[in-house]
Scaffold this motif. Structure first.
Motif, PDB file in Angstrom:
ATOM      1  N   VAL A   9       0.847  -1.203   0.000  1.00  0.00           N
ATOM      2  CA  VAL A   9       0.000   0.000   0.000  1.00  0.00           C
ATOM      3  C   VAL A   9       0.875   1.243   0.000  1.00  0.00           C
ATOM      4  O   VAL A   9       0.665   2.185  -0.781  1.00  0.00           O
ATOM      5  N   GLN A  10       1.874   1.267   0.858  1.00  0.00           N
ATOM      6  CA  GLN A  10       2.759   2.436   0.934  1.00  0.00           C
ATOM      7  C   GLN A  10       3.463   2.668  -0.397  1.00  0.00           C
ATOM      8  O   GLN A  10       3.597   3.805  -0.858  1.00  0.00           O
ATOM      9  N   HIS A  11       3.895   1.574  -1.031  1.00  0.00           N
ATOM     10  CA  HIS A  11       4.586   1.714  -2.315  1.00  0.00           C
ATOM     11  C   HIS A  11       3.644   2.264  -3.385  1.00  0.00           C
ATOM     12  O   HIS A  11       4.021   3.158  -4.160  1.00  0.00           O
ATOM     13  N   ALA A  12       2.430   1.744  -3.424  1.00  0.00           N
ATOM     14  CA  ALA A  12       1.467   2.227  -4.422  1.00  0.00           C
ATOM     15  C   ALA A  12       1.161   3.708  -4.211  1.00  0.00           C
ATOM     16  O   ALA A  12       1.101   4.485  -5.172  1.00  0.00           O
ATOM     17  N   VAL A  13       0.995   4.106  -2.968  1.00  0.00           N
ATOM     18  CA  VAL A  13       0.695   5.501  -2.647  1.00  0.00           C
ATOM     19  C   VAL A  13       1.855   6.409  -3.054  1.00  0.00           C
ATOM     20  O   VAL A  13       1.644   7.525  -3.553  1.00  0.00           O
ATOM     21  N   LYS A  49       0.565  -2.657 -11.079  1.00  0.00           N
ATOM     22  CA  LYS A  49       1.193  -3.930 -10.716  1.00  0.00           C
ATOM     23  C   LYS A  49       1.197  -4.127  -9.201  1.00  0.00           C
ATOM     24  O   LYS A  49       0.923  -5.228  -8.702  1.00  0.00           O
ATOM     25  N   THR A  50       1.491  -3.057  -8.469  1.00  0.00           N
ATOM     26  CA  THR A  50       1.507  -3.143  -7.009  1.00  0.00           C
ATOM     27  C   THR A  50       0.111  -3.423  -6.460  1.00  0.00           C
ATOM     28  O   THR A  50      -0.051  -4.216  -5.522  1.00  0.00           O
ATOM     29  N   CYS A  51      -0.895  -2.805  -7.058  1.00  0.00           N
ATOM     30  CA  CYS A  51      -2.279  -3.072  -6.645  1.00  0.00           C
ATOM     31  C   CYS A  51      -2.659  -4.526  -6.900  1.00  0.00           C
ATOM     32  O   CYS A  51      -3.367  -5.147  -6.093  1.00  0.00           O
ATOM     33  N   GLU A  52      -2.179  -5.072  -8.008  1.00  0.00           N
ATOM     34  CA  GLU A  52      -2.444  -6.486  -8.308  1.00  0.00           C
ATOM     35  C   GLU A  52      -1.759  -7.394  -7.280  1.00  0.00           C
ATOM     36  O   GLU A  52      -2.308  -8.435  -6.887  1.00  0.00           O
ATOM     37  N   GLU A  53      -0.574  -6.988  -6.827  1.00  0.00           N
ATOM     38  CA  GLU A  53       0.121  -7.760  -5.791  1.00  0.00           C
ATOM     39  C   GLU A  53      -0.669  -7.748  -4.484  1.00  0.00           C
ATOM     40  O   GLU A  53      -0.737  -8.765  -3.774  1.00  0.00           O
ATOM     41  N   ILE A  54      -1.275  -6.601  -4.163  1.00  0.00           N
ATOM     42  CA  ILE A  54      -2.111  -6.508  -2.959  1.00  0.00           C
ATOM     43  C   ILE A  54      -3.310  -7.435  -3.084  1.00  0.00           C
ATOM     44  O   ILE A  54      -3.676  -8.138  -2.129  1.00  0.00           O
ATOM     45  N   ASP A  73      -8.214  -7.039   3.758  1.00  0.00           N
ATOM     46  CA  ASP A  73      -9.390  -6.549   3.029  1.00  0.00           C
ATOM     47  C   ASP A  73      -9.325  -5.040   2.840  1.00  0.00           C
ATOM     48  O   ASP A  73      -9.623  -4.520   1.749  1.00  0.00           O
ATOM     49  N   ARG A  74      -8.969  -4.319   3.909  1.00  0.00           N
ATOM     50  CA  ARG A  74      -8.884  -2.857   3.812  1.00  0.00           C
ATOM     51  C   ARG A  74      -7.754  -2.438   2.874  1.00  0.00           C
ATOM     52  O   ARG A  74      -7.875  -1.446   2.148  1.00  0.00           O
ATOM     53  N   CYS A  75      -6.659  -3.186   2.879  1.00  0.00           N
ATOM     54  CA  CYS A  75      -5.573  -2.892   1.943  1.00  0.00           C
ATOM     55  C   CYS A  75      -6.057  -3.064   0.505  1.00  0.00           C
ATOM     56  O   CYS A  75      -5.699  -2.280  -0.385  1.00  0.00           O
ATOM     57  N   GLU A  76      -6.878  -4.090   0.276  1.00  0.00           N
ATOM     58  CA  GLU A  76      -7.436  -4.287  -1.066  1.00  0.00           C
ATOM     59  C   GLU A  76      -8.360  -3.132  -1.437  1.00  0.00           C
ATOM     60  O   GLU A  76      -8.386  -2.694  -2.597  1.00  0.00           O
ATOM     61  N   ASP A  77      -9.118  -2.611  -0.466  1.00  0.00           N
ATOM     62  CA  ASP A  77      -9.960  -1.442  -0.732  1.00  0.00           C
ATOM     63  C   ASP A  77      -9.117  -0.262  -1.207  1.00  0.00           C
ATOM     64  O   ASP A  77      -9.482   0.444  -2.155  1.00  0.00           O
ATOM     65  N   VAL A  78      -7.989  -0.050  -0.524  1.00  0.00           N
ATOM     66  CA  VAL A  78      -7.080   1.032  -0.927  1.00  0.00           C
ATOM     67  C   VAL A  78      -6.549   0.770  -2.330  1.00  0.00           C
ATOM     68  O   VAL A  78      -6.486   1.688  -3.163  1.00  0.00           O
ATOM     69  N   ALA A  79      -6.169  -0.473  -2.609  1.00  0.00           N
ATOM     70  CA  ALA A  79      -5.658  -0.821  -3.944  1.00  0.00           C
ATOM     71  C   ALA A  79      -6.695  -0.531  -5.018  1.00  0.00           C
ATOM     72  O   ALA A  79      -6.369   0.012  -6.088  1.00  0.00           O
ATOM     73  N   ASN A  80      -7.948  -0.860  -4.746  1.00  0.00           N
ATOM     74  CA  ASN A  80      -9.005  -0.600  -5.728  1.00  0.00           C
ATOM     75  C   ASN A  80      -9.180   0.895  -5.973  1.00  0.00           C
ATOM     76  O   ASN A  80      -9.394   1.333  -7.114  1.00  0.00           O
TER      77      ASN A  80
END
Length: 215
Positions: free
Chosen positions: A129-133, A150-155, A198-205
Motif C-alpha cells: 500500500v505504501q509503495h502504491a501511494v 502492478k503493485t495493486c495487483e500484488e495486494i 481486506d482494507r488494503c485491497e480497498d485502498v488498492a481498488n
C-alpha cells in the motif's frame, strides 16, 4: 483569470498520503514484532505502544487531509477520491490497533502459527500500500502508472492468500480447539487480521481508479 490565480490550488495531498503510508508500515512492522515477541511482556508493551503511536500520528495526517480539502479549491485528483483514499488508509491502522488491543483485552496467552501467517500477510499488504501511494505523484509517467497497477495487483493476490489462510485457520480452530473461550478469542483475532488485508485491497481498488482516470 486573476480570480483563478488567487484560488487555493493543489495542497500537499500526495505528500500527506505518503506520510500516512509510512505510518501504516511502521504500525504493521511493530505489530509483527509484537506477535513474534508476545511471550516477552516488556517487548509486548513496547510494541503495543508503537502500534498506538503510529495510529495516532496517522490520525493527525488524516485530519490534515480533511482540513486541506475544505481549504483547497483545485485538487490534484478528484476530491471524493482523496477523501475515500485517506479514510480507507486510516481504516488499516485502526484495524491493526484493534487487533493489538483485542489480544490484550482477551488475555491471549500465546500466538498461533495462523496468527503469525495472517500477520505476515497483513504486513506485506501494508508495505505494498505504501509503495502504491508513493507512486501517485508520478502518474503522468507511464512506467510509474504501470508500476502502481502492478503493485495493486500484488495486494489483491496477498488478500486472496490471506483468505485461504483464514479459511484453513478457522477449519483447524473448530476441529482442534477444545477450550471454548480460546476458540472465541482466536476466532475474533483471525477475523480482525483478515480484515486488514481486506482494507488494503480497498485502498488498492481506489488507487487503481485514480491511475485509470489520471494517467
Amino acid at each position: 483569470m486573476l480570480f483563478g490565480k488567487l484560488l487555493p490550488r493543489e495542497g500537499n495531498f500526495f505528500e500527506l498520503f505518503n506520510q500516512h503510508g509510512g505510518f501504516i508500515v511502521e504500525g504493521a512492522r511493530s505489530f509483527i514484532l509484537l506477535i513474534e515477541n508476545y511471550g516477552d511482556t516488556s517487548l509486548r508493551e513496547k510494541y503495543t505502544q508503537e502500534v498506538g503511536n503510529a495510529e495516532r500520528q496517522a490520525d493527525r495526517v488524516t485530519a490534515e487531509v480533511n482540513r486541506l480539502l475544505h481549504k483547497t479549491f483545485i485538487t490534484p485528483i478528484d476530491r471524493e477520491q482523496i477523501h475515500s483514499l485517506i479514510n480507507a488508509m486510516d481504516d488499516i491502522l485502526d484495524l491493526l490497533q484493534d487487533a493489538t488491543e483485542t489480544m490484550l483485552l482477551y488475555d491471549v496467552r500465546k500466538m498461533t502459527e495462523d496468527i503469525l501467517r495472517l500477520g505476515d500477510l497483513s504486513a506485506k499488504c501494508c508495505e505494498r500500500v505504501q509503495h502504491a501511494v508513493s507512486l501517485l505523484p508520478k502518474l503522468s509517467d507511464h512506467e510509474a502508472a504501470a508500476a502502481a497497477i502492478k503493485t495493486c495487483e500484488e495486494i489483491d493476490k496477498l488478500e486472496s492468500d490471506a483468505d485461504r489462510v483464514m479459511r484453513a485457520a478457522m477449519s483447524r480452530l473448530f476441529r482442534e480447539e477444545t477450550d471454548v473461550r480460546e476458540l472465541i478469542k482466536l476466532k475474533a483475532i483471525y477475523e480482525q487480521l483478515e480484515s486488514i488485508s481486506d482494507r488494503c485491497e480497498d485502498v488498492a481498488n481506489l488507487i487503481e481508479g485514480v491511475v485509470l482516470e489520471n494517467s
